[in-house]
Design a protein around this motif. Structure first.
Motif, PDB file in Angstrom:
ATOM      1  N   TYR A   1       0.313 -16.992  -6.101  1.00  0.00           N
ATOM      2  CA  TYR A   1      -0.584 -15.909  -5.719  1.00  0.00           C
ATOM      3  C   TYR A   1      -0.296 -14.699  -6.614  1.00  0.00           C
ATOM      4  N   THR A   2      -1.347 -14.029  -7.038  1.00  0.00           N
ATOM      5  CA  THR A   2      -1.204 -12.780  -7.769  1.00  0.00           C
ATOM      6  C   THR A   2      -1.670 -11.644  -6.873  1.00  0.00           C
ATOM      7  N   VAL A   3      -0.781 -10.669  -6.661  1.00  0.00           N
ATOM      8  CA  VAL A   3      -1.111  -9.517  -5.818  1.00  0.00           C
ATOM      9  C   VAL A   3      -1.049  -8.261  -6.677  1.00  0.00           C
ATOM     10  N   ARG A   4      -2.150  -7.532  -6.733  1.00  0.00           N
ATOM     11  CA  ARG A   4      -2.231  -6.273  -7.476  1.00  0.00           C
ATOM     12  C   ARG A   4      -2.366  -5.142  -6.461  1.00  0.00           C
ATOM     13  N   VAL A   5      -1.440  -4.185  -6.494  1.00  0.00           N
ATOM     14  CA  VAL A   5      -1.435  -3.088  -5.532  1.00  0.00           C
ATOM     15  C   VAL A   5      -1.691  -1.780  -6.265  1.00  0.00           C
ATOM     16  N   ASP A   6      -2.782  -1.113  -5.921  1.00  0.00           N
ATOM     17  CA  ASP A   6      -3.125   0.174  -6.519  1.00  0.00           C
ATOM     18  C   ASP A   6      -2.614   1.271  -5.589  1.00  0.00           C
ATOM     19  N   ARG A   7      -1.661   2.099  -6.098  1.00  0.00           N
ATOM     20  CA  ARG A   7      -1.008   3.115  -5.277  1.00  0.00           C
ATOM     21  C   ARG A   7      -1.518   4.525  -5.531  1.00  0.00           C
ATOM     22  N   ARG A   8      -2.513   4.688  -6.390  1.00  0.00           N
ATOM     23  CA  ARG A   8      -2.856   6.037  -6.865  1.00  0.00           C
ATOM     24  C   ARG A   8      -3.302   6.976  -5.742  1.00  0.00           C
ATOM     25  N   ASP A   9      -3.857   6.436  -4.667  1.00  0.00           N
ATOM     26  CA  ASP A   9      -4.365   7.283  -3.592  1.00  0.00           C
ATOM     27  C   ASP A   9      -3.255   7.882  -2.742  1.00  0.00           C
ATOM     28  N   VAL A  10      -2.010   7.367  -2.866  1.00  0.00           N
ATOM     29  CA  VAL A  10      -0.931   7.844  -2.005  1.00  0.00           C
ATOM     30  C   VAL A  10       0.240   8.440  -2.779  1.00  0.00           C
ATOM     31  N   MET A  11       0.206   8.393  -4.092  1.00  0.00           N
ATOM     32  CA  MET A  11       1.389   8.751  -4.871  1.00  0.00           C
ATOM     33  C   MET A  11       1.771  10.230  -4.749  1.00  0.00           C
TER      34      MET A  11
ATOM     35  N   ALA B   1       3.674   9.830  -1.021  1.00  0.00           N
ATOM     36  CA  ALA B   1       4.444   8.663  -0.573  1.00  0.00           C
ATOM     37  C   ALA B   1       4.995   7.894  -1.764  1.00  0.00           C
ATOM     38  N   ASP B   2       6.227   7.428  -1.635  1.00  0.00           N
ATOM     39  CA  ASP B   2       6.828   6.534  -2.615  1.00  0.00           C
ATOM     40  C   ASP B   2       6.671   5.107  -2.104  1.00  0.00           C
ATOM     41  N   VAL B   3       6.006   4.272  -2.873  1.00  0.00           N
ATOM     42  CA  VAL B   3       5.743   2.883  -2.509  1.00  0.00           C
ATOM     43  C   VAL B   3       6.310   1.995  -3.602  1.00  0.00           C
ATOM     44  N   GLU B   4       7.310   1.199  -3.254  1.00  0.00           N
ATOM     45  CA  GLU B   4       8.018   0.401  -4.252  1.00  0.00           C
ATOM     46  C   GLU B   4       8.133  -1.049  -3.806  1.00  0.00           C
ATOM     47  N   PRO B   5       8.196  -1.995  -4.770  1.00  0.00           N
ATOM     48  CA  PRO B   5       8.448  -3.395  -4.414  1.00  0.00           C
ATOM     49  C   PRO B   5       9.781  -3.521  -3.696  1.00  0.00           C
ATOM     50  N   GLY B   6       9.897  -4.567  -2.906  1.00  0.00           N
ATOM     51  CA  GLY B   6      11.121  -4.793  -2.142  1.00  0.00           C
ATOM     52  C   GLY B   6      12.221  -5.389  -2.982  1.00  0.00           C
ATOM     53  N   ASP B   7      13.040  -6.227  -2.346  1.00  0.00           N
ATOM     54  CA  ASP B   7      14.248  -6.734  -2.995  1.00  0.00           C
ATOM     55  C   ASP B   7      14.049  -8.135  -3.565  1.00  0.00           C
ATOM     56  N   GLU B   8      12.916  -8.363  -4.222  1.00  0.00           N
ATOM     57  CA  GLU B   8      12.663  -9.644  -4.877  1.00  0.00           C
ATOM     58  C   GLU B   8      12.635  -9.424  -6.385  1.00  0.00           C
ATOM     59  N   PRO B   9      13.774  -9.435  -7.064  1.00  0.00           N
ATOM     60  CA  PRO B   9      13.823  -9.133  -8.499  1.00  0.00           C
ATOM     61  C   PRO B   9      13.028 -10.139  -9.323  1.00  0.00           C
ATOM     62  N   GLY B  10      12.349  -9.616 -10.348  1.00  0.00           N
ATOM     63  CA  GLY B  10      11.622 -10.476 -11.260  1.00  0.00           C
ATOM     64  C   GLY B  10      10.272 -10.923 -10.772  1.00  0.00           C
ATOM     65  N   VAL B  11       9.898 -10.509  -9.564  1.00  0.00           N
ATOM     66  CA  VAL B  11       8.624 -10.940  -9.000  1.00  0.00           C
ATOM     67  C   VAL B  11       7.513  -9.962  -9.339  1.00  0.00           C
ATOM     68  N   CYS B  12       7.826  -8.661  -9.332  1.00  0.00           N
ATOM     69  CA  CYS B  12       6.816  -7.621  -9.516  1.00  0.00           C
ATOM     70  C   CYS B  12       7.077  -6.804 -10.786  1.00  0.00           C
ATOM     71  N   THR B  13       6.005  -6.344 -11.377  1.00  0.00           N
ATOM     72  CA  THR B  13       6.087  -5.413 -12.498  1.00  0.00           C
ATOM     73  C   THR B  13       5.307  -4.155 -12.134  1.00  0.00           C
ATOM     74  N   VAL B  14       5.739  -3.000 -12.677  1.00  0.00           N
ATOM     75  CA  VAL B  14       5.122  -1.720 -12.353  1.00  0.00           C
ATOM     76  C   VAL B  14       4.569  -1.110 -13.630  1.00  0.00           C
ATOM     77  N   ALA B  15       3.292  -0.712 -13.582  1.00  0.00           N
ATOM     78  CA  ALA B  15       2.652  -0.031 -14.711  1.00  0.00           C
ATOM     79  C   ALA B  15       1.865   1.150 -14.154  1.00  0.00           C
TER      80      ALA B  15
END
Length: 509
Positions: A66-76, A79-93
């Motif tokens: 599954y590919t999940v794309r999360v757009d955080r621009r409306d809350v930045m 609020a700080d919204v960060e991936p959890g403790d699954e290393p190597g699963v998510c990338t941030v741009a």
């Protein structure tokens, strides 16, 4: 393959609470094709704990990535919204988090969780949305939204434990209290109670909504408009209590959980469930009250609890007495020709005097183990039954040789529970089958009053012309399907799988 991490909103509340709150509204604003998913809303305080926005799947899950794309621009901005403790699963741009998650058939419902905290300079009342775009392994895409809000921090608290005693048929007062340990006045509160089957409310209040009364009246939520000043305490009025059914197994031990929420936290908690609507119907008795306060103050800002670890009371009720029960297996003889498909009903009768079903730590729980004759094939099976020998849990799977069936709910003396199968007669000769009852309580296997009648036969009688099928006799009118919460079973850890789906089972008197 990444490891799924399951998180609980606050410590100490049994996982069953999430299952019983079947009234939350999904945060998805836009319907999507498969996969069907939902994500909860989040309320954070500037001085409060980290929360989680958890994306969960519904229904059958596709195996693959599954590919999940999360757009955080409306809350930045707040609020700080960060991936959890699954290393190597998510990338941030920039404002976008992209995660690739590979799952198998035994994954569970949680696909991804993001940690949410209030940003520096955040102010109560700020609000925005996280936009989740999910692409399934088959290429279908769905969009879902999670509302993130900054609330005013308050601190509700209650006693950690409450120990009660009673006897069969007795009424028990439950003096639950809530205190304000914070520095701000708390405006409004919700009391959620998930109780044992054997400890049902004595009244049904008009400001409380109850789970289906035909299944489990011991799970409910009450809403109060009271304001609670810092340092003050409130208690439910003296009418609040429970009644121990006179036909319960005794001696016994019942466990229940009571949790206090702010209204905003209750709405957040309910959003963790995929279905909409209330817990169930409201009561008709006069409203449950707390210590009266003058008027209802304005609630311009949502409030969220800054310390949820002290919001729960574990209630333990000890019931004295000496009452047990007996359940008797009921088999069947089916009649037909080779090639016919015939109906079969098997199950058990409760001879009493105690009721059967999950009714406290020492209640008489029953698994029905159905071994089919060797010359038949199950064309259909109840959703309340699983293949005993399958590697995966698949309710209602046809073609199994041995089924384990369970329906959660209380079965009174004189009532019988039957499971309905459609069997195809494959050949003339074969070994007969059996219905065997496995009786247990929260501590493990337990004998009923007459273990000798816990096994019955299933036989096939061939006819020359075919057609038609016999079954065990059913008398009286159906009183409903036995499905429900099963808190007592979960709290006791007595069952490894939960069979509470509506299926072809009958509950008769």
């Amino acid at each position: 393959m990444q490891t799924r991490v399951v998180r609980r909103w606050f410590a100490g509340v049994a996982v069953v609470v999430l299952a019983t709150v079947a009234a939350g509204a999904p945060a998805a604003a836009e319907p999507a094709a498969k996969p069907v998913a939902y994500v909860n809303n989040v309320v954070v305080a500037t001085d409060g704990p980290q929360k989680w926005a958890s994306l969960r799947l519904l229904g059958d899950q596709q195996v693959g990535t599954y590919t999940v794309r999360v757009d955080r621009r409306d809350v930045m901005a707040f609020a700080d919204v960060e991936p959890g403790d699954e290393p190597g699963v998510c990338t941030v741009a920039g404002a976008v988090v992209t995660c690739e998650l590979t799952i198998d058939g035994d994954w569970g419902s949680e696909l991804l969780s993001l940690a949410v905290t209030a940003a520096a300079g955040a102010q109560p009342g700020q609000q925005g949305e996280l936009l989740f775009t999910v692409t399934a392994p088959d290429g279908t895409t769905g969009t879902y939204r999670s509302t993130v809000a900054v609330g005013e921090g308050v601190d509700l608290a209650t006693e950690r434990t409450l120990t009660l005693d009673s006897s069969l048929g007795g009424r028990v007062d439950v003096p639950l209290t809530v205190r304000n340990r914070g520095t701000k006045t708390a405006h409004g509160m919700v009391l959620y109670l998930s109780g044992s089957y054997g400890f049902t409310p004595s009244k049904r209040y008009e400001n409380c909504e109850y789970s289906d009364p035909d299944l489990d009246s011991s799970t409910f939520a009450c809403t109060f408009d009271n304001s609670l000043e810092p340092g003050a305490a409130l208690r439910v009025d003296p009418t609040f209590g429970g009644t121990v059914p006179a036909d319960s197994w005794a001696p016994n031990l019942h466990h229940s959980y009571a949790v206090w929420f702010t209204p905003a936290d209750w709405a957040e908690f309910r959003s963790q469930s995929p279905t909409t609507g209330p817990l169930g119907p409201k009561g008709t008795d006069e409203a449950l009250t707390l210590v009266p306060v003058g008027g209802t103050q304005a609630r311009a800002l949502g409030q969220t609890d800054t310390d949820t670890l002290d919001n729960e009371t574990r209630i333990t009720l000890t019931v004295d007495g000496d009452q047990r029960g007996d359940v008797a297996a009921e088999g069947a003889t089916v009649t037909g020709a080779v090639g016919d498909t015939v109906e079969m009903r098997v199950g058990y009768l409760n001879n009493g005097p105690a009721s059967a079903g999950p009714n406290g730590q020492r209640g008489l729980n029953v698994e029905t183990i159905v071994t089919l004759p060797t010359n038949v094939t199950a064309v259909t099976a109840p959703q309340s039954c699983v293949d005993r020998d399958a590697d995966e849990w698949q309710p209602g799977k046809p073609g199994a040789r041995v089924y384990v069936c369970l329906a959660r709910g209380t079965i009174s003396r004189g009532e019988r529970l039957s499971f309905e199968f459609d069997l195809r007669i494959d050949r003339a000769d074969g070994k007969g089958g059996t219905v065997r009852l496995h009786t247990f309580d929260g501590a493990g296997p337990v004998k009923d009053l007459d273990p000798a009648n816990d096994t019955a036969k299933i036989q096939v009688r061939l006819s020359g012309s075919g057609g038609g099928g016999g079954s065990l006799p059913i008398t009286g009118a159906s009183t409903g399907l036995l499905v429900g919460i099963g808190l007592a079973l979960i709290a006791a850890g007595a069952l490894g799988y939960l069979l509470a789906r509506r299926g072809r089972l009958r509950f008769t008197v």
